[in-house]
Design a protein around this motif. Structure first.
Motif, PDB file in Angstrom:
ATOM      1  N   CYS A   1       0.825  -1.260   0.018  1.00  0.00           N
ATOM      2  CA  CYS A   1      -0.121  -0.035   0.075  1.00  0.00           C
ATOM      3  C   CYS A   1       0.809   1.296  -0.102  1.00  0.00           C
ATOM      4  O   CYS A   1       1.735   1.288   0.581  1.00  0.00           O
ATOM      5  CB  CYS A   1      -0.831   0.002   1.162  1.00  0.00           C
ATOM      6  N   ARG A   2       0.605   2.276  -0.840  1.00  0.00           N
ATOM      7  CA  ARG A   2       1.267   3.507  -0.887  1.00  0.00           C
ATOM      8  C   ARG A   2       1.102   4.176   0.441  1.00  0.00           C
ATOM      9  O   ARG A   2       2.054   5.059   0.866  1.00  0.00           O
ATOM     10  CB  ARG A   2       0.485   4.401  -1.779  1.00  0.00           C
ATOM     11  N   HIS A   3       0.246   3.823   1.379  1.00  0.00           N
ATOM     12  CA  HIS A   3       0.319   4.487   2.618  1.00  0.00           C
ATOM     13  C   HIS A   3       1.213   4.018   3.731  1.00  0.00           C
ATOM     14  O   HIS A   3       1.293   4.411   4.981  1.00  0.00           O
ATOM     15  CB  HIS A   3      -1.223   4.752   3.160  1.00  0.00           C
TER      16      HIS A   3
ATOM     17  N   SER B   1      -4.871   3.122   5.690  1.00  0.00           N
ATOM     18  CA  SER B   1      -4.647   2.181   4.564  1.00  0.00           C
ATOM     19  C   SER B   1      -5.870   1.358   4.425  1.00  0.00           C
ATOM     20  O   SER B   1      -6.095   0.543   5.662  1.00  0.00           O
ATOM     21  CB  SER B   1      -3.278   1.213   4.831  1.00  0.00           C
TER      22      SER B   1
ATOM     23  N   CYS C   1      -6.091  -0.812   1.922  1.00  0.00           N
ATOM     24  CA  CYS C   1      -5.850  -2.061   1.156  1.00  0.00           C
ATOM     25  C   CYS C   1      -6.281  -3.228   1.785  1.00  0.00           C
ATOM     26  O   CYS C   1      -6.206  -3.236   2.846  1.00  0.00           O
ATOM     27  CB  CYS C   1      -4.585  -2.026   0.513  1.00  0.00           C
TER      28      CYS C   1
ATOM     29  N   CYS D   1      -8.390   2.320  -2.327  1.00  0.00           N
ATOM     30  CA  CYS D   1      -7.436   2.986  -1.365  1.00  0.00           C
ATOM     31  C   CYS D   1      -6.440   3.469  -1.865  1.00  0.00           C
ATOM     32  O   CYS D   1      -6.048   4.766  -1.957  1.00  0.00           O
ATOM     33  CB  CYS D   1      -6.750   1.835  -0.612  1.00  0.00           C
ATOM     34  N   CYS D   2      -5.702   2.769  -3.032  1.00  0.00           N
ATOM     35  CA  CYS D   2      -4.493   3.494  -3.724  1.00  0.00           C
ATOM     36  C   CYS D   2      -4.021   2.776  -4.924  1.00  0.00           C
ATOM     37  O   CYS D   2      -3.121   3.015  -5.611  1.00  0.00           O
ATOM     38  CB  CYS D   2      -3.135   3.437  -2.605  1.00  0.00           C
TER      39      CYS D   2
HETATM   40 ZN   LIG Z   1      -3.492   1.265  -0.251  1.00  0.00          ZN
END
Ligand SMILES: [Zn+2]
Length: 476
Positions: free
Chosen positions: A348-350, A416, A418, A423-424
């Motif tokens: 996840c990007r977060h 997050s 995901c 989400c991303c």
């Molecule tokens: Zn994510």
């Protein structure tokens, strides 16, 4: 099938040795020569009573006929060719069977059997396909999860060996590693020209371990490599039969090296003391034992659950977020593909594993809390760089255990959602609408996704180069 072929071969062998023709032997036991021929060719199963009569007529015991050993080398080849031709590998090719006759020249027989053997060997090697390798990798990670990433037997062996060389505190010296090697009957030798496909070479006959020259004398890498080479002997490894065993052996030698460089007792004492001060930091653990950040982080996962009573996760991710290596037993949901494999999947990007790259100061650890559907986790991430680019090493724990760590007071907090794609993993609707169909980019091949997998044959060592190296360096 194979038994009938061997029986036929032995029957023919004893008949010819007695100087009898098919007619003559058939006549003695009352069966037609054509029937006898079929038995000899393994195409008919004789009744036991017939076998008994044949044994009597040939003046041998029944057990001699039923013996599974080929009577001659030629017979062994003939049986092997018949067997291989009947095998699924050759069947799949849809090619005709070759009748193995006694008039077939020896070299034709040898060439055919040789080709069949090579075909079988290549298809065995090909089993280490990326899919197979991924499956083996996933199974091993799941197995280690069940063991809390701890291997008590290897800890014991490492502790005993360290005691034997008098190592009690601090970082394991290069000198101690050499003494450990000596006790095992090995001498460490540094050479600048190791075979290209190898990291180290062990000459069992002369008791030598060849290692690359030290770029940084006494560096962690070199001690680790020497310990890994010794580990094969210490852990009594033999040539791996398949990719899963190859992976398991690699895990075990890495574990052994880590257990020597960061010994169980000293590591646990160190970590417990830091916990008492609510100041556990992987960077301090790393510096106390003179190892890399990744080695210290992985070692922490070996000890955290069994000795500190906390569940953990570990991640090594590239700057694009792709997973190189991951471990968790704390419920963090790692990204996985349909087979359950996480290597090459994007986190996840977060997550801290990616947010850490945004920071300009990279000399210290980055701390973050992340709220996920599985709960809140606290993470510490450190950025490093390799020839393949930058990467992050993350060690994290569930929220409740954050209190033991340096960096628990961080105010960085991310959410997050995901694996929910919103989400991303999906661009914002507005941007998508603006750019969809109006741009084209050329994708980069993720070499590192394929790199942990074997290429071609495994373990991928060039035997010719290896043997030439050993020959050139062996003591005279
Ligand atoms: Zn994510």
């Amino acid at each position: 099938m194979a038994e009938l072929l061997m029986l036929g071969q032995r029957l023919r062998h004893f008949r010819v040795a007695k100087g009898l023709t098919l007619d003559q032997l058939g006549g003695r036991v009352g069966i037609a020569p054509s029937q006898l021929s079929m038995i000899e060719n393994g195409r008919r199963e004789p009744r036991l009573s017939v076998l008994e009569q044949l044994a009597a007529a040939l003046d041998v015991r029944l057990a001699d006929l039923l013996d599974e050993t080929p009577p001659t080398e030629r017979a062994a080849l003939e049986v092997e060719l018949e067997r291989l031709q009947q095998g699924p590998l050759y069947r799949q090719l849809g090619l005709p069977d070759i009748r193995v006759t006694r008039s077939m020249p020896q070299e034709t027989l040898e060439a055919l059997v040789g080709l069949h053997r090579e075909l079988a060997r290549r298809s065995r090697d090909a089993i280490a396909t990326p899919e197979e390798a991924r499956r083996a990798n996933t199974e091993l990670r799941e197995h280690m999860r069940g063991e809390d990433n701890h291997i008590a037997e290897i800890e014991e062996i490492a502790s005993r060996m360290l005691r034997d060389v008098g190592h009690t505190t601090g970082a394991l010296t290069h000198r101690s590693v050499s003494v450990m090697a000596e006790r095992l009957g090995f001498e460490l030798i540094y050479v600048s020209t190791l075979p290209h496909s190898t990291r180290s070479v062990t000459d069992l006959e002369h008791g030598r371990i060849y290692l690359p020259p030290a770029s940084i004398p006494g560096g962690h890498g070199l001690r680790s490599m020497a310990l890994q080479a010794m580990a094969h002997r210490v852990l009594e490894h033999s040539e791996p039969a398949d990719y899963a065993e190859f992976l398991r052996q690699r895990l075990e030698i890495n574990y052994f090296a880590a257990a020597c460089l960061m010994p169980l007792e000293q590591s646990v004492t160190f970590l417990k003391a830091r916990r008492q001060h609510r100041d556990i930091a992987v960077e301090d653990f790393r510096d106390a034992f003179g190892v890399t950040h990744e080695a210290a982080a992985l070692r922490f996962t070996n000890l955290a659950t069994t000795h500190l009573g906390m569940t953990v996760h570990f991640l090594r991710a590239g700057d694009d977020g792709a997973v190189y290596k991951a471990y968790e037993n704390d419920g963090l949901r790692l990204p996985v593909d349909v087979t359950g494999s996480t290597e090459g999947q994007f986190v996840c990007r977060h997550w801290a594993a990616r947010r850490a790259f945004d920071r300009t100061t990279r000399t210290t650890e980055f701390y973050q809390y992340t709220d996920t559907p599985e709960g809140t986790f606290w993470d510490s991430a450190q950025i490093g760089s390799a020839s393949t680019g930058e990467f992050s090493i993350t060690v994290g724990v569930p929220f409740a255990d954050a209190k033991w760590f340096r960096g628990r007071e961080t105010t960085v907090r991310e959410v997050s959602r995901c694996p929910d794609v919103s989400c991303c993993k999906r661009p914002p609707a507005q941007l998508a609408e603006r750019w969809k169909g109006k741009a084209w980019s050329s994708a980069k091949l993720h070499a590192h996704i394929l790199s942990p997998l074997p290429s071609g044959t495994f373990p991928g060592v060039d035997d010719q180069e290896l043997y030439e190296f050993l020959e050139a360096h062996a003591p005279r």
